[in-house]
Design a protein around this motif. Structure first.
Motif, PDB file in Angstrom:
ATOM      1  N   LEU A 109       0.091   9.125  18.560  1.00 16.07           N
ATOM      2  CA  LEU A 109      -0.568   9.995  19.548  1.00 16.07           C
ATOM      3  C   LEU A 109       0.400  10.494  20.623  1.00 16.07           C
ATOM      4  O   LEU A 109       0.172  10.275  21.825  1.00 16.07           O
ATOM      5  N   PRO A 110       1.472  11.139  20.223  1.00 10.41           N
ATOM      6  CA  PRO A 110       2.435  11.605  21.235  1.00 10.41           C
ATOM      7  C   PRO A 110       1.840  12.586  22.239  1.00 10.41           C
ATOM      8  O   PRO A 110       2.409  12.779  23.310  1.00 10.41           O
ATOM      9  N   ILE A 111       0.679  13.179  21.931  1.00  9.80           N
ATOM     10  CA  ILE A 111       0.072  14.126  22.890  1.00  9.80           C
ATOM     11  C   ILE A 111      -0.587  13.401  24.058  1.00  9.80           C
ATOM     12  O   ILE A 111      -0.876  13.999  25.083  1.00  9.80           O
ATOM     13  N   LEU A 112      -0.848  12.108  23.909  1.00  9.57           N
ATOM     14  CA  LEU A 112      -1.516  11.363  24.991  1.00  9.57           C
ATOM     15  C   LEU A 112      -0.489  10.642  25.856  1.00  9.57           C
ATOM     16  O   LEU A 112       0.623  10.366  25.402  1.00  9.57           O
ATOM     17  N   PRO A 113      -0.855  10.305  27.109  1.00 10.75           N
ATOM     18  CA  PRO A 113       0.051   9.491  27.913  1.00 10.75           C
ATOM     19  C   PRO A 113       0.372   8.173  27.192  1.00 10.75           C
ATOM     20  O   PRO A 113      -0.444   7.682  26.395  1.00 10.75           O
ATOM     21  N   GLU A 114       1.557   7.614  27.525  1.00 13.49           N
ATOM     22  CA  GLU A 114       2.079   6.488  26.751  1.00 13.49           C
ATOM     23  C   GLU A 114       1.138   5.282  26.732  1.00 13.49           C
ATOM     24  O   GLU A 114       0.962   4.644  25.684  1.00 13.49           O
ATOM     25  N   ASP A 115       0.507   4.963  27.877  1.00 14.97           N
ATOM     26  CA  ASP A 115      -0.311   3.738  27.856  1.00 14.97           C
ATOM     27  C   ASP A 115      -1.551   3.895  26.965  1.00 14.97           C
ATOM     28  O   ASP A 115      -2.017   2.920  26.367  1.00 14.97           O
ATOM     29  N   LEU A 116      -2.057   5.145  26.844  1.00 14.99           N
ATOM     30  CA  LEU A 116      -3.199   5.334  25.937  1.00 14.99           C
ATOM     31  C   LEU A 116      -2.746   5.211  24.478  1.00 14.99           C
ATOM     32  O   LEU A 116      -3.465   4.661  23.646  1.00 14.99           O
ATOM     33  N   SER A 117      -1.537   5.694  24.203  1.00 17.42           N
ATOM     34  CA  SER A 117      -0.978   5.522  22.847  1.00 17.42           C
ATOM     35  C   SER A 117      -0.892   4.040  22.506  1.00 17.42           C
ATOM     36  O   SER A 117      -1.230   3.615  21.409  1.00 17.42           O
ATOM     37  N   ARG A 118      -0.399   3.261  23.466  1.00 15.22           N
ATOM     38  CA  ARG A 118      -0.239   1.805  23.237  1.00 15.22           C
ATOM     39  C   ARG A 118      -1.596   1.162  22.989  1.00 15.22           C
ATOM     40  O   ARG A 118      -1.735   0.280  22.144  1.00 15.22           O
ATOM     41  N   LYS A 119      -2.609   1.600  23.748  1.00 16.06           N
ATOM     42  CA  LYS A 119      -3.951   1.014  23.563  1.00 16.06           C
ATOM     43  C   LYS A 119      -4.498   1.342  22.176  1.00 16.06           C
ATOM     44  O   LYS A 119      -5.086   0.486  21.511  1.00 16.06           O
ATOM     45  N   ALA A 120      -4.282   2.601  21.751  1.00 16.13           N
ATOM     46  CA  ALA A 120      -4.753   2.985  20.411  1.00 16.13           C
ATOM     47  C   ALA A 120      -4.016   2.159  19.367  1.00 16.13           C
ATOM     48  O   ALA A 120      -4.613   1.668  18.398  1.00 16.13           O
ATOM     49  N   GLU A 121      -2.708   1.959  19.585  1.00 16.39           N
ATOM     50  CA  GLU A 121      -1.900   1.181  18.637  1.00 16.39           C
ATOM     51  C   GLU A 121      -2.437  -0.246  18.552  1.00 16.39           C
ATOM     52  O   GLU A 121      -2.571  -0.809  17.473  1.00 16.39           O
ATOM     53  N   LYS A 122      -2.784  -0.807  19.705  1.00 14.21           N
ATOM     54  CA  LYS A 122      -3.283  -2.188  19.711  1.00 14.21           C
ATOM     55  C   LYS A 122      -4.624  -2.276  18.973  1.00 14.21           C
ATOM     56  O   LYS A 122      -4.845  -3.183  18.171  1.00 14.21           O
ATOM     57  N   THR A 123      -5.509  -1.310  19.243  1.00 10.12           N
ATOM     58  CA  THR A 123      -6.807  -1.328  18.552  1.00 10.12           C
ATOM     59  C   THR A 123      -6.588  -1.289  17.044  1.00 10.12           C
ATOM     60  O   THR A 123      -7.197  -2.058  16.295  1.00 10.12           O
ATOM     61  N   LEU A 124      -5.685  -0.412  16.602  1.00 12.75           N
ATOM     62  CA  LEU A 124      -5.466  -0.293  15.157  1.00 12.75           C
ATOM     63  C   LEU A 124      -4.815  -1.541  14.572  1.00 12.75           C
ATOM     64  O   LEU A 124      -5.214  -2.012  13.497  1.00 12.75           O
ATOM     65  N   THR A 125      -3.834  -2.108  15.287  1.00 14.97           N
ATOM     66  CA  THR A 125      -3.177  -3.303  14.725  1.00 14.97           C
ATOM     67  C   THR A 125      -4.152  -4.489  14.737  1.00 14.97           C
ATOM     68  O   THR A 125      -4.159  -5.289  13.810  1.00 14.97           O
ATOM     69  N   ASP A 126      -5.007  -4.560  15.752  1.00 17.16           N
ATOM     70  CA  ASP A 126      -6.029  -5.617  15.754  1.00 17.16           C
ATOM     71  C   ASP A 126      -6.966  -5.477  14.550  1.00 17.16           C
ATOM     72  O   ASP A 126      -7.468  -6.463  14.011  1.00 17.16           O
ATOM     73  N   LEU A 127      -7.192  -4.238  14.157  1.00 14.42           N
ATOM     74  CA  LEU A 127      -8.059  -4.024  12.992  1.00 14.42           C
ATOM     75  C   LEU A 127      -7.355  -4.417  11.692  1.00 14.42           C
ATOM     76  O   LEU A 127      -7.995  -4.626  10.670  1.00 14.42           O
ATOM     77  N   GLY A 128      -6.019  -4.453  11.739  1.00 15.51           N
ATOM     78  CA  GLY A 128      -5.266  -4.858  10.539  1.00 15.51           C
ATOM     79  C   GLY A 128      -4.326  -3.784  10.040  1.00 15.51           C
ATOM     80  O   GLY A 128      -3.624  -3.984   9.039  1.00 15.51           O
ATOM     81  N   ALA A 129      -4.294  -2.628  10.711  1.00 15.44           N
ATOM     82  CA  ALA A 129      -3.416  -1.546  10.238  1.00 15.44           C
ATOM     83  C   ALA A 129      -1.962  -1.863  10.576  1.00 15.44           C
ATOM     84  O   ALA A 129      -1.686  -2.522  11.579  1.00 15.44           O
ATOM     85  N   LYS A 130      -1.051  -1.385   9.701  1.00 13.87           N
ATOM     86  CA  LYS A 130       0.385  -1.525  10.007  1.00 13.87           C
ATOM     87  C   LYS A 130       0.851  -0.181  10.538  1.00 13.87           C
ATOM     88  O   LYS A 130       0.582   0.866   9.917  1.00 13.87           O
ATOM     89  N   ILE A 131       1.537  -0.213  11.669  1.00 13.46           N
ATOM     90  CA  ILE A 131       1.997   1.053  12.239  1.00 13.46           C
ATOM     91  C   ILE A 131       3.510   1.105  12.186  1.00 13.46           C
ATOM     92  O   ILE A 131       4.180   0.201  12.685  1.00 13.46           O
ATOM     93  N   LYS A 132       4.019   2.140  11.543  1.00 16.73           N
ATOM     94  CA  LYS A 132       5.478   2.275  11.433  1.00 16.73           C
ATOM     95  C   LYS A 132       5.885   3.554  12.152  1.00 16.73           C
ATOM     96  O   LYS A 132       5.574   4.652  11.686  1.00 16.73           O
TER      97      LYS A 132
END
Ligand SMILES: Cc1cc2nc3c(=O)[nH]c(=O)nc-3n(C[C@H](O)[C@H](O)[C@H](O)COP(=O)(O)OP(=O)(O)OC[C@H]3O[C@@H](n4cnc5c(N)ncnc54)[C@H](O)[C@@H]3O)c2cc1C
Length: 320
Positions: A109-132
Motif C-alpha cells: 500500500l505505498p499510496i497510504l501513509p507508512e503506519d497504515l501500511s504497517r497495520k495492513a501488513e500486520k493484519t495480513l500476516t496475523d491472518l497467515g499471509a506471507k508478504i514479500k
C-alpha cells in the motif's frame, strides 16, 4: 463517426511489463468476467483439494502487486476459507490457505501513509499471509513465479501490478507516455489538440508536485467534471478551467477483519487516519455515493434496501 469534440475515456488494464508468462499463467481482475474466471479457478482448486489432499498440503495463492487490489484480495481469501466450513467443506480451513503477496517496492500500500501500511501488513500476516516486499517478479511459468532470488510455487497466480492504457492509443499520432496514456494539458485537452480531451486512467497529467494524477476512480470522476465544464466553455468561447486534483484520501477494506485509510480534509488541510468501524462506514458510504452519482437518490435507496434483505437471506459465499 465524425465529431466536434472527442473525449477519450478508455480506462486502463493490467500491465504485465512485458514479463514472460504473465498473460498465459496469471489471473487478472480488470473486469467482472476476469474476476468470475478467478472465482471459478479458486472453487475448482478447493474442490480438487477437498477430494484428494493430505493433511500437510495447502492451497497456495500468489498475488503479485501489494496495492489496494492485491491487499484486499488477500484478506478476502482468508474470509472465504473461514466460511467454507459452514458449507460442509471441512477439509479446507484457515491454515490450509497459503497466500503470498509480492510487492516490488519496500512496503505494501505505498499510496497510504507508512503506519497504515504497517497495520495492513500486520493484519495480513496475523491472518497467515506471507508478504514479500522489494521482490521483482522476473518470469512466470505454470504454477511457478520466478523472482531474482527464489521460485515461488502457487496453485493460482493473480497479477495485480500496475496498469497500462490500451495499446492502440500510442498509434494515433497523439502524444503518449510509456504506458500508452495520452499526455494532456492542464485543461485536459490532449497536448497539441484543441478538440480532443482525455480523462481517467487513459490520461497522463503531472501535478504541481511532479507526481502524475493517480489512476483512481476519484481522479476520473473529478476529471470528468472539469472536462464537461471545459467543453461547454469552449462552445461558449469562454476561458477553460485548469484541472487540479483534490486527493480526498484512500480507504482499504481488509474484508471483515479490518478497514483502514486516510481522509484528507481539504478545508482544514488535515489528514485524518481512520480505522475499524469508522473506516468501514466511510468505505460503505463511498460505495453508496458512487451509486448515487450513477443512479440518483431513489434507485440508490432501493438498491440499499435490496442489499440489506439479501444480506439476511443469501449465503455469504457464492459456491457456483
Ligand atoms: C479490481 C480493481 C479495483 C479497484 N478499486 C478501486 C478503488 O477502490 N478506488 C478507486 O478509486 N479506484 C479503484 N480502481 C480503479 C478504478 O476502477 C479506475 O481508476 C476507474 O474505473 C477509471 O475510470 P475510467 O473511466 O478512466 O476507466 P474505466 O472505468 O476502466 O472505463 C473505461 C471503459 O472504456 C471501455 N473501453 C475500453 N476500450 C474501448 C474501446 N476501444 N472502445 C470502446 N470502449 C472501450 C471499457 O470497456 C470501460 O468500460 C480499481 C480498479 C480495479 C481493476
Amino acid at each position: 463517426m465524425d465529431y466536434d469534440y472527442l473525449v477519450l475515456a478508455l480506462g486502463a488494464h493490467g500491465n504485465d511489463f512485458g514479463i514472460n508468462g504473465v498473460r498465459e499463467h496469471c489471473y487478472t481482475l480488470d473486469s467482472y468476467e476476469q474476476a468470475e474466471d478467478f472465482h471459478l479457478g479458486l472453487l475448482n482448486r478447493f474442490l480438487q483439494f477437498s477430494e484428494t489432499a493430505t493433511q500437510q498440503e495447502k492451497v497456495k495463492v500468489a498475488i503479485v502487486g501489494g496495492g489496494a487490489t492485491g491487499v484486499e484480495l488477500a484478506a478476502e481469501l482468508y474470509y472465504t476459507v473461514d466460511r467454507l466450513e459452514q458449507f460442509g467443506v471441512h477439509k479446507i480451513r484457515h491454515q490450509t490457505l497459503d497466500v503470498t503477496l509480492i510487492e516490488a517496492t519496500d512496503r505494501i500500500l505505498p499510496i497510504l501513509p507508512e503506519d497504515l501500511s504497517r497495520k495492513a501488513e500486520k493484519t495480513l500476516t496475523d491472518l497467515g499471509a506471507k508478504i514479500k516486499t522489494n521482490v521483482m517478479v522476473k518470469g512466470v511459468q505454470e504454477n511457478l513465479l520466478l523472482t531474482e532470488h527464489e521460485s515461488i510455487e502457487a496453485d493460482l497466480i493473480v497479477w495485480a501490478a500496475g496498469v497500462q492504457a490500451p495499446a492502440f492509443l500510442s498509434q494515433q499520432n497523439l502524444p503518449t507516455n510509456r504506458i500508452n496514456q495520452l499526455e494532456v494539458q492542464s485543461t485536459l485537452q490532449v497536448k497539441g489538440q484543441q478538440n480532443i480531451y482525455a480523462i481517467g486512467d487513459c490520461a497522463f497529467l503531472l501535478q504541481d508536485n511532479q507526481r502524475p494524477v493517480p489512476a483512481t476512480a476519484q481522479a476520473a470522476h473529478q476529471m470528468a467534471k472539469t472536462c464537461a465544464s471545459n467543453i461547454c466553455s469552449q462552445i461558449n468561447k469562454q476561458t477553460l478551467q485548469t484541472f487540479t486534483y483534490h486527493d480526498h484520501g484512500a480507504l482499504i477494506s481488509l474484508s471483515h477483519f479490518q478497514a483502514l485509510g486516510n481522509l484528507l480534509d481539504q478545508l482544514l488541510k488535515r489528514n485524518w487516519m481512520v480505522e475499524g468501524k469508522v473506516a468501514r462506514m466511510a468505505y460503505a458510504s463511498l460505495y453508496r455515493q458512487h451509486q448515487y452519482a450513477l443512479h440518483g437518490f431513489w434507485k440508490t435507496f432501493w438498491l440499499w434496501l435490496v442489499n440489506l434483505m439479501e444480506k439476511r437471506i443469501k449465503p455469504k459465499l457464492k459456491l457456483y
